[in-house]
Write an enzyme that holds these catalytic residues in place. Structure first.
Site, mmCIF file in Angstrom:
data_model
loop_
_atom_site.group_PDB
_atom_site.id
_atom_site.type_symbol
_atom_site.label_atom_id
_atom_site.label_comp_id
_atom_site.label_asym_id
_atom_site.label_seq_id
_atom_site.Cartn_x
_atom_site.Cartn_y
_atom_site.Cartn_z
ATOM 1 N N GLU A 188 16.690 83.512 -0.081
ATOM 2 C CA GLU A 188 17.770 82.634 -0.551
ATOM 3 C C GLU A 188 19.062 83.441 -0.639
ATOM 4 O OE1 GLU A 188 16.788 81.084 -4.457
ATOM 5 O OE2 GLU A 188 18.887 80.637 -4.899
ATOM 6 N N ASP B 145 22.645 82.933 -2.325
ATOM 7 C CA ASP B 145 23.512 82.105 -3.160
ATOM 8 C C ASP B 145 24.960 82.435 -2.859
ATOM 9 O OD1 ASP B 145 21.242 81.072 -4.255
ATOM 10 O OD2 ASP B 145 21.330 82.274 -6.083
ATOM 11 N N GLU C 123 27.393 80.094 -7.156
ATOM 12 C CA GLU C 123 26.852 79.522 -8.387
ATOM 13 C C GLU C 123 27.990 79.650 -9.374
ATOM 14 O OE1 GLU C 123 22.365 79.884 -9.043
ATOM 15 O OE2 GLU C 123 23.062 81.883 -8.498
ATOM 16 N N HIS D 241 19.021 87.086 -2.697
ATOM 17 C CA HIS D 241 17.666 86.962 -3.258
ATOM 18 C C HIS D 241 16.664 87.141 -2.122
ATOM 19 C CE1 HIS D 241 18.773 85.285 -7.240
ATOM 20 N NE2 HIS D 241 19.634 84.514 -6.614
#
Ligand SMILES: *[C@@H]1O[C@H](CO)[C@@H](O)[C@H](O)[C@H]1NC(C)=O
Ligand SMILES: *[C@@H]1O[C@H](CO)[C@@H](O)[C@H](O)[C@H]1NC(C)=O
Ligand SMILES: *[C@@H]1O[C@H](CO)[C@@H](O)[C@H](O)[C@H]1NC(C)=O
Ligand SMILES: *[C@@H]1O[C@H](CO)[C@@H](O)[C@H](O)[C@H]1NC(C)=O
Length: 413
Positions: free
Chosen positions: A212, A214, A217, A228
């Protein structure tokens, strides 16, 4: 192909019709979302995409009937005696997007969070065929979007990220619903709540892990971009304590406030979150080509026609970083005590590999009334004191728009 072989292959396909079916009560009409693919500044091609809401947000009932397949954590034992039969017997429905807190207009999508029920949507970008997810290969590419998160307050998270989901949403052609119905979600928290995975019901509550990235956020107080990585290419399942350490759940994050720059991002600050701005993320490789290995993730912002680089870190012992790289993540671990899972999962390598395969674009808006968003905006990470700020009322919007993807430097000048 010989006729006999053809017959054999056909009968195999007929035999493999497990996986969730398509409901017939509400037709699925995926809202259009235009975006652009760019090769040079000003040289962009419009793409007529659309979005879908995650399968878990959909009414899931027995084929031809009205009985829920799952009530809370309990699967109906008649419809769902086992994972395969369950998938054969259950259909996922189309949704009414406006009553699900989702509205698109041209190149913009608005998500609405209900802070009374604490529910906000999670959606994915589909490709022009409306049957598969749009796949983004991010190495030596740049991704840009505009965001208005002026309503998004402490304790809320307006997220835009990439997940290593499969283009068809899991096990095509046996998964009848597939990406159009938002199947196949995974992320680096290895969530165990997916109703279905890869064509069967997830009755054992397996975790579904995958790499993942990101990009965003954020709320109006703080923002972070975070890698991640996972131990394996995803999506893959794990169970119980076996899910621990599969992925770098905390990730290697860059949050300007946390890095000693409290005046950079927020209401009336350098990046003024009371107004719309542009967020650009660059994924640079070691040979400056898409064939290289991911080595650095850079962030810049554009507001009122001015380009702002991420300010360098202002932390004793680790000055001068303004991007995410192996060196930055190592320094953060040594000086600021971050977890070592970044290195244990292979540093930038798992994401580099996932970026080569292609990633699915995810948008979500959620809150945490229990105060669990302090990693993003609480003491050390932002100026929130913890808890959820509901002073803006029960209905909170974020609008993402003007999405552009392409060569480095092509999306924002
Ligand atoms: C996008 O595709 C849809 C469905 O094919 C069509 O109705 C719509 O006019 C298209 N929009 C643009 C701007 O091309
Ligand atoms: C999905 O199911 C297929 C067919 O049963 C299997 O080959 C594949 O490994 C599964 N994929 C995952 C990610 O579990
Ligand atoms: C750098 O950190 C110091 C100590 O936390 C702080 O007082 C100062 O304002 C920071 N500088 C900038 C430019 O943010
Ligand atoms: C939120 O967005 C929806 C859909 O676009 C709109 O109807 C509503 O008025 C907006 N609410 C606020 C508070 O901006």
């Amino acid at each position: 192909m010989s006729p006999s072989l053809h017959a054999l292959v056909s009968s195999l396909f007929v035999a493999v019709v497990y996986a969730q079916q398509i409901g017939t009560n509400t037709p699925e009409v995926n809202p259009r979302l235009l975006w652009e693919e760019c090769t040079l500044p000003g040289l962009c091609k419009k793409v007529n995409g659309s979005i879908t809401i995650d399968a878990n947000y959909r009414w899931t009932h027995n084929v031809g009937g009205y009985t829920n397949c799952r009530n809370g954590n309990a699967w109906d034992p008649t419809i769902c005696p086992d994972p395969l039969t369950c998938a054969q017997n259950c259909a996922v429905e189309g949704v009414d997007y406006s009553s699900s807190g989702i509205a698109t207009a041209g190149n913009a999508v608005t998500l609405t969070l209900n802070t009374v029920t604490n529910s906000g949507p999670r959606i994915y970008l589909l490709s022009e065929d409306e049957k598969t997810y749009q796949m983004f290969k991010l190495n030596q590419r740049e991704f840009a979007f505009d965001v208005d998160l002026s309503q998004v307050a402490c304790g809320m998270n307006a997220a835009l990220y990439f997940s290593e989901m499969e283009a068809h949403g899991g096990n095509a052609p046996s998964n009848k619903a597939g990406a159009k119905f938002g199947t196949g979600y995974c992320d680096a928290q290895c969530p165990s709540g997916d109703n279905f995975f890869n064509g069967t019901a997830n009755m054992a509550n397996s975790g579904i892990c995958c790499n993942e990235m990101d990009i965003w956020e954020a709320n109006r107080i703080s923002n972070a971009f975070t890698t991640h990585g996972c131990m394996k290419d995803g999506p893959y399942t794990c169970s119980g304590s076996g899910c621990q350490g599969q992925c770098d759940g905390n990730g290697c994050a860059f949050n300007a406030f946390h890095q000693g720059r409290p005046d950079f991002y927020g209401p009336k600050m350098t990046i003024d979150t009371t107004k719309k701005f542009t967020v650009v993320t660059q994924f640079l490789t070691d040979n400056s080509r898409p064939t290289g290995h991911l080595s650095e993730i850079r962030r810049l912002y554009v507001q009122n026609g001015r380009v702002h680089q991420t300010p360098p870190t202002n932390v004793t012992g680790m000055p001068g970083f303004n991007s995410v790289s192996q060196q930055y993540c190592d320094a953060q671990r040594k000086i600021m005590g971050a977890s070592n899972l970044f290195d244990e999962t292979g540093g930038m390598k798992p994401l580099s590999a996932a970026f080569n395969t292609g990633m699915v674009l995810v948008f979500s808006l959620w809150d945490d009334p229990s105060g669990g968003m302090t990693w993003l905006d609480g003491p050390g990470a932002g100026s929130c004191t913890g808890g959820l700020d509901t002073s803006g009322g029960p209905s909170v919007n974020v609008t993402f728009s003007n999405i552009k993807f392409g060569s480095i430097g092509s999306t924002f000048l």
